[in-house]
Design a protein around this motif. Structure first.
Motif, short mmCIF file in Angstrom:
data_model
loop_
_atom_site.label_atom_id
_atom_site.label_comp_id
_atom_site.label_asym_id
_atom_site.label_seq_id
_atom_site.Cartn_x
_atom_site.Cartn_y
_atom_site.Cartn_z
N GLU A 1 0.83 -1.21 0.00
CA GLU A 1 0.00 0.00 0.00
C GLU A 1 0.86 1.25 0.00
OE1 GLU A 1 -2.81 -0.08 3.21
OE2 GLU A 1 -3.80 -1.87 2.40
N ARG A 2 1.93 1.22 0.81
CA ARG A 2 2.78 2.40 0.91
C ARG A 2 3.63 2.61 -0.34
NH1 ARG A 2 4.29 4.82 6.36
NH2 ARG A 2 2.55 4.21 7.66
N ILE A 3 4.05 1.50 -0.96
CA ILE A 3 4.89 1.62 -2.17
C ILE A 3 4.06 2.16 -3.34
CG2 ILE A 3 6.09 0.25 -3.94
CD1 ILE A 3 7.17 -1.53 -1.67
N GLY A 4 2.80 1.76 -3.40
CA GLY A 4 1.91 2.23 -4.48
C GLY A 4 2.53 1.94 -5.83
N SER A 5 2.63 2.96 -6.68
CA SER A 5 3.19 2.75 -8.02
C SER A 5 4.64 3.22 -8.10
CB SER A 5 2.33 3.49 -9.05
OG SER A 5 2.32 4.88 -8.72
N ARG A 6 5.22 3.50 -6.93
CA ARG A 6 6.59 4.02 -6.90
C ARG A 6 7.60 3.03 -7.48
NH1 ARG A 6 9.51 5.44 -1.27
NH2 ARG A 6 11.51 6.10 -2.09
N TRP A 7 7.46 1.77 -7.08
CA TRP A 7 8.30 0.71 -7.63
C TRP A 7 7.41 -0.38 -8.21
CZ3 TRP A 7 10.40 0.65 -2.06
CH2 TRP A 7 11.33 1.68 -1.88
N LYS A 8 7.97 -1.13 -9.15
CA LYS A 8 7.24 -2.28 -9.68
C LYS A 8 7.61 -3.49 -8.82
CE LYS A 8 6.31 -4.73 -13.94
NZ LYS A 8 6.81 -4.90 -15.31
N VAL A 9 6.62 -4.03 -8.14
CA VAL A 9 6.87 -5.10 -7.16
C VAL A 9 6.22 -6.40 -7.61
CG1 VAL A 9 6.58 -5.80 -4.74
CG2 VAL A 9 6.89 -3.37 -5.31
N GLY A 10 6.90 -7.51 -7.38
CA GLY A 10 6.32 -8.84 -7.56
C GLY A 10 6.49 -9.64 -6.28
N VAL A 11 5.56 -10.57 -6.05
CA VAL A 11 5.61 -11.35 -4.81
C VAL A 11 5.56 -12.85 -5.13
CG1 VAL A 11 4.49 -11.83 -2.60
CG2 VAL A 11 4.51 -9.49 -3.49
#
Lengths: 237, 237
Positions: free
Chosen positions: A66-76
């Motif tokens: 939620e905090r990262i939002g669109s700032r970084w592209k994240v995968g889990v």
């Protein structure tokens, strides 16, 4: 002496297990190095999250995303023995997720994570990511032996588990970079000594970075995000 | 397809691990049966306690020993990866204790418990006991595969760990007789559904007995003592 002791048989089998285990670990290590190159070729850094069941890995991930939002592209990549529950929780945050069920095994290994990396790339147009979280199977012991190709290894211990955990599970802390003490909003309700947890962890691993977090209340989340920021800057800078 | 996949090597080593593991399990099972006879020859019944780190096994034992007092002769085998901390806590209650440190292994096995039984007998004039508690290494996965020769296997999950644990760790519950939901005094502070935990546990194992306990407040301790009473009556009756 007791004549019903099966130690002899056991000792023989144990020796063979150790040998085979070592060859399995060597194969895992080889794949882990390949994963690390693979992850770097994707433009990403990867974090391996290790803790007992219920220490708050998935909850921390939810709040972090939620905090990262669109700032970084994240995968889990979600590791579990059974069920898609954790992946379902993360998917709601709108990021690519791959659920790996180990079908009984108490840890992820590098070949499983390799499949997970391809699964993430299949969900991305350009196959590139900034940050990959690997949530290991809930277990404070077994995952510690298996390098997955991560750049950072994080151990979580929650306040309800007790501050004696670093002393009782030292090898888990030896290989970690960061130690998160989670659910710190519960400190008033538990006999948990932050001083003991910190002291024992640093005795085992003097370079360990230690953060205190309560994800749902937001406590320590700024420091955690700054930590991720630093990690990405160092790796991608 | 990715050509850096090490699955082949891994698959081969894994097959050998499975084979050797099966022979180790067979040797363990053989020793477990001997342990069971050994324990019965000591006049005792044995309980194998399995849970994650910090679910409250040692705390439950402390309060249980206080309530039992001199009613039954009790011995405790403490399994830990490192440290004598749990044995030190139990020793203060004035009962014979043997600490077994596994030196890295994530579970007790039958040969280790066999040594523990002799260690208990060395601390007793007549070598006889009514009840032997075996506190396994803190781990919700690995100990489930190893019969120690116990007569009853108990799984503990504490409220802070979450009510999804039976569904996520089903094989651990399959082999258990009793499921203790611990730290129930914390229910107001956590999103833990007793209904979900019960339902999922019973779906996996319909015969499972389920108790709710908060040892420090005394909640559920009468039912727990009655449960032990029934166990001893059935075994010794």
């Amino acid at each position: 002496m007791c004549d019903s002791c099966g130690c002899h048989t056991h000792g023989h089998a144990e020796k063979r297990v150790v040998e085979v285990h070592q060859s399995l670990l060597a194969a895992n290590q080889e794949q882990a190095e390949k994963n690390r190159h693979h992850i770097e070729a994707m433009g990403a850094v990867a974090i391996n999250m290790i803790s007992s069941p219920g220490s708050g890995k998935t909850t921390l991930l939810e709040h972090t995303l939620e905090r990262i939002g669109s700032r970084w592209k994240v995968g889990v990549i979600e590791g579990d023995i059974e069920t898609e529950r954790d992946a379902d929780r993360i998917r709601k945050k709108g990021v690519p997720v791959v659920q790996i069920t180990t079908g009984g095994a108490c840890h992820l290994d590098a070949p499983l994570v390799h499949k997970g990396l391809h699964g993430l790339q299949d969900q991305s147009e350009d196959g590139r990511f900034d940050l990959i979280f690997i949530e290991n199977v809930g277990n404070l012991v077994c995952p510690a032996t298996f390098d997955l190709g991560e750049h950072e290894r994080i151990i979580l211990v929650s306040v309800p588990e007790g501050s004696d955990k670093p002393a009782k599970y030292p090898t888990t802390f030896t290989g970690a970079n960061t130690f998160l003490i989670t659910k710190t909003d519960l400190l008033p309700h538990f006999d948990f000594s932050l001083a003991e947890a910190r002291q024992e962890a640093l005795r085992i691993h003097p370079e360990l970075e230690i953060l205190e977090i309560a994800a749902p209340t937001g406590q320590g989340m700024d420091e955690w995000l700054a930590h991720l920021d630093g990690l990405l800057a160092r790796r991608q800078g």
